[in-house]
Design a protein around this motif. Structure first.
Motif, mmCIF file in Angstrom:
data_model
loop_
_atom_site.group_PDB
_atom_site.id
_atom_site.type_symbol
_atom_site.label_atom_id
_atom_site.label_comp_id
_atom_site.label_asym_id
_atom_site.label_seq_id
_atom_site.Cartn_x
_atom_site.Cartn_y
_atom_site.Cartn_z
ATOM 1 N N GLN A 229 -107.201 77.910 20.125
ATOM 2 C CA GLN A 229 -106.082 77.600 20.995
ATOM 3 C C GLN A 229 -105.202 76.537 20.340
ATOM 4 N N ASN A 230 -103.970 76.480 20.786
ATOM 5 C CA ASN A 230 -103.040 75.503 20.244
ATOM 6 C C ASN A 230 -102.799 74.350 21.205
ATOM 7 N N GLU A 231 -103.172 74.537 22.454
ATOM 8 C CA GLU A 231 -102.911 73.502 23.458
ATOM 9 C C GLU A 231 -103.799 72.286 23.224
ATOM 10 N N VAL A 232 -103.188 71.123 23.259
ATOM 11 C CA VAL A 232 -103.935 69.872 23.131
ATOM 12 C C VAL A 232 -104.018 69.235 24.510
ATOM 13 N N THR A 233 -105.183 69.325 25.129
ATOM 14 C CA THR A 233 -105.370 68.732 26.448
ATOM 15 C C THR A 233 -105.591 67.226 26.304
ATOM 16 N N PRO A 234 -105.431 66.485 27.387
ATOM 17 C CA PRO A 234 -105.685 65.041 27.301
ATOM 18 C C PRO A 234 -107.078 64.716 26.778
ATOM 19 N N ARG A 235 -108.078 65.485 27.205
ATOM 20 C CA ARG A 235 -109.443 65.239 26.731
ATOM 21 C C ARG A 235 -109.555 65.507 25.232
ATOM 22 N N PRO B 271 -86.181 54.728 20.262
ATOM 23 C CA PRO B 271 -85.534 53.762 21.157
ATOM 24 C C PRO B 271 -86.127 53.807 22.557
ATOM 25 N N ALA B 272 -85.941 52.733 23.279
ATOM 26 C CA ALA B 272 -86.436 52.678 24.658
ATOM 27 C C ALA B 272 -85.762 53.779 25.471
ATOM 28 N N ASN B 273 -86.481 54.273 26.470
ATOM 29 C CA ASN B 273 -85.971 55.335 27.343
ATOM 30 C C ASN B 273 -85.707 56.638 26.606
ATOM 31 N N SER B 274 -86.429 56.863 25.495
ATOM 32 C CA SER B 274 -86.334 58.141 24.786
ATOM 33 C C SER B 274 -87.631 58.908 25.022
ATOM 34 N N ILE B 275 -87.619 60.193 24.772
ATOM 35 C CA ILE B 275 -88.821 61.009 24.961
ATOM 36 C C ILE B 275 -89.946 60.525 24.055
ATOM 37 N N GLY B 276 -89.611 60.175 22.819
ATOM 38 C CA GLY B 276 -90.623 59.729 21.878
ATOM 39 C C GLY B 276 -91.290 58.431 22.264
ATOM 40 N N ALA B 277 -90.613 57.614 23.084
ATOM 41 C CA ALA B 277 -91.177 56.334 23.501
ATOM 42 C C ALA B 277 -92.158 56.487 24.655
ATOM 43 N N ASP B 278 -92.233 57.670 25.237
ATOM 44 C CA ASP B 278 -93.136 57.935 26.352
ATOM 45 C C ASP B 278 -94.196 58.942 25.891
ATOM 46 N N ALA B 279 -95.447 58.517 25.817
ATOM 47 C CA ALA B 279 -96.519 59.369 25.296
ATOM 48 C C ALA B 279 -96.683 60.650 26.103
ATOM 49 N N ASN B 280 -96.497 60.573 27.426
ATOM 50 C CA ASN B 280 -96.658 61.769 28.258
ATOM 51 C C ASN B 280 -95.539 62.780 28.015
ATOM 52 N N LEU B 281 -94.310 62.289 27.961
ATOM 53 C CA LEU B 281 -93.183 63.194 27.720
ATOM 54 C C LEU B 281 -93.294 63.826 26.336
ATOM 55 N N LEU C 265 -96.109 81.475 31.647
ATOM 56 C CA LEU C 265 -96.049 81.244 30.206
ATOM 57 C C LEU C 265 -96.871 80.038 29.780
ATOM 58 N N CYS C 266 -96.920 79.003 30.620
ATOM 59 C CA CYS C 266 -97.576 77.765 30.212
ATOM 60 C C CYS C 266 -97.875 76.900 31.433
ATOM 61 N N SER C 267 -98.543 75.796 31.198
ATOM 62 C CA SER C 267 -98.835 74.841 32.265
ATOM 63 C C SER C 267 -97.592 74.022 32.577
ATOM 64 N N THR C 268 -97.488 73.578 33.806
ATOM 65 C CA THR C 268 -96.407 72.674 34.166
ATOM 66 C C THR C 268 -96.722 71.289 33.599
ATOM 67 N N PHE C 269 -95.750 70.409 33.638
ATOM 68 C CA PHE C 269 -95.948 69.051 33.130
ATOM 69 C C PHE C 269 -97.089 68.365 33.861
ATOM 70 N N TRP D 127 -100.422 69.886 32.886
ATOM 71 C CA TRP D 127 -100.774 69.451 31.523
ATOM 72 C C TRP D 127 -101.353 68.039 31.549
ATOM 73 N N ARG D 128 -100.724 67.147 32.338
ATOM 74 C CA ARG D 128 -101.210 65.762 32.432
ATOM 75 C C ARG D 128 -102.605 65.699 33.043
ATOM 76 N N GLU D 129 -102.903 66.649 33.941
ATOM 77 C CA GLU D 129 -104.205 66.659 34.599
ATOM 78 C C GLU D 129 -105.247 67.447 33.799
ATOM 79 N N GLY D 130 -104.814 67.995 32.661
ATOM 80 C CA GLY D 130 -105.736 68.729 31.793
ATOM 81 C C GLY D 130 -106.080 70.105 32.294
#
Length: 274
Positions: free
Chosen positions: A101-107, A173-183, A263-267, A270-273
Motif C-alpha cells: 500500500q502507499n497510504e501512510v497512516t499515523p501509526r 512560512p507560517a500559515n502555509s500547508i508545509g508548516a502544518d504536519a497534518n495538512l 477514492l480515498c479517506s477524508t482528511f 486520515w487523521r484518525e488512521g
C-alpha cells in the motif's frame, strides 16, 4: 546527509512491516521497537558493497537506492555483494513493494520515525575519531559555531564567533500547508494515492511523483516553490484539485467511480488512521 524521514515513511509504507528478502518473514517494527535496518543497494561510501561512483549524494539516499531489511539479512546482503548484486536487490525491492500500500497512516508514520531515529543514531556512532596535531582555528562570520574534535588533540583550539546570531527561518512560512504536519501529511497521502492509482500504466514511481508535483505547481503557480508553500487557506482547493482532477482521471480512479466506491479517506478519517 542522512536518509530523510519522508523517504523512510515511504519505504516503511511499502514494506508491509516485513523484511524484503522473499523467504524472510521477520517484522521490521515490533510494538515500539525498531528492528529494521536501511540497506543501500549501492553503497554510500567508496569501498562499500556495490558502490557506484556515478551516484550523487542525493541519489545514494534516495528511495530507489534503499531497501528495508532485518539485521540478519542486512549483514548477509552486504557481506555477499556477488550473490546480492545491484540487479538482484533491485528485483527483490520491486517484487516486495509491488503489492504494497502507499497510504501512510499515523501509526505507520510513528513506526517509520522509530526506524529513522535508529538510523540517525547508527550514523552518529559510525563517525570515527582521529588524532589532531597542531593548532585548530575555527571562525564564523555570523551566528554560533559548534566544534567537536575526536581523538587525542595535541594542539590549541581557538574558536572565534563574529557578528550577531541569525534567527533560523523555518522551511515553510507560517500559515502555509508545509508548516502544518497534518495538512502536509494529508496532501502527501493524496499524492501517494495518485502514484498508486497510476501504477497500472506507469511503473516509474519517481516519474509519477514528479508529475503530480508539476501539476500542483502549475495549478497554483508556484514557480520555484513546492506545494508546502501553498497557504493553508487554500488547503481545501488543493485537496479538491488532487481528488477531482487527478485521482478521478486515473485508471484505478475510474474503476472506483464505476463501482460506486470512494477514492480515498477524508482528511478527518486520515487523521484518525481509518
Amino acid at each position: 546527509m542522512p536518509v530523510s524521514l519522508t523517504v523512510v515513511k515511504r519505504l516503511f509504507a511499502k514494506s508491509g512491516n516485513q523484511c524484503a528478502i522473499p523467504w524472510c518473514h521477520a517484522p521490521l517494527v515490533v510494538e515500539d521497537h525498531s528492528i529494521a535496518e536501511i540497506c543501500h543497494i549501492r553503497a554510500r561510501r567508496k569501498g562499500g558493497p556495490r558502490y557506484d561512483p556515478a551516484l550523487t549524494s542525493d541519489e545514494k539516499d534516495d528511495f530507489k537506492n534503499l531497501i528495508l531489511l532485518c539485521p540478519t539479512h542486512h549483514t548477509e546482503v552486504d557481506k555477499s555483494p556477488a550473490k546480492y548484486s545491484v540487479d538482484i536487490l533491485s528485483e527483490i525491492k520491486e517484487m516486495h513493494e509491488r503489492e504494497s500500500q502507499n497510504e501512510v497512516t499515523p501509526r505507520m508514520a510513528e513506526q517509520a520515525a522509530l526506524i529513522h531515529a535508529k538510523q540517525l543514531k547508527k550514523n552518529s556512532k559510525s563517525i570515527k575519531s582521529s588524532p589532531v596535531h597542531g593548532n585548530a582555528d575555527a571562525r564564523a562570520s555570523s551566528g554560533g559555531v559548534a566544534v567537536a574534535i575526536g581523538g587525542h588533540n595535541q594542539g590549541k583550539i581557538n574558536i572565534h564567533v563574529g557578528g550577531k546570531p541569525k534567527k533560523e527561518a523555518g522551511k515553510y512560512p507560517a500559515n502555509s500547508i508545509g508548516a502544518d504536519a497534518n495538512l502536509a501529511g494529508y496532501i502527501d497521502y493524496l499524492c501517494e494515492m495518485y502514484v498508486k492509482f497510476m501504477s497500472p500504466i506507469e511503473r516509474d514511481e519517481d516519474a509519477l511523483w514528479a508529475r503530480i508535483g508539476k501539476h500542483i505547481k502549475t495549478k497554483f503557480r508556484l514557480v520555484k516553490r513546492s506545494r508546502g508553500h501553498i497557504p493553508a487557506e487554500k488547503f481545501t482547493k488543493l485537496v479538491e484539485f488532487i481528488i477531482d482532477e487527478k485521482l478521478t482521471n486515473t485508471p484505478v480512479g475510474q474503476k472506483h467511480i464505476r463501482n460506486g466506491t470512494r477514492l480515498c479517506s477524508t482528511f478527518q478519517e486520515w487523521r484518525e488512521g481509518k
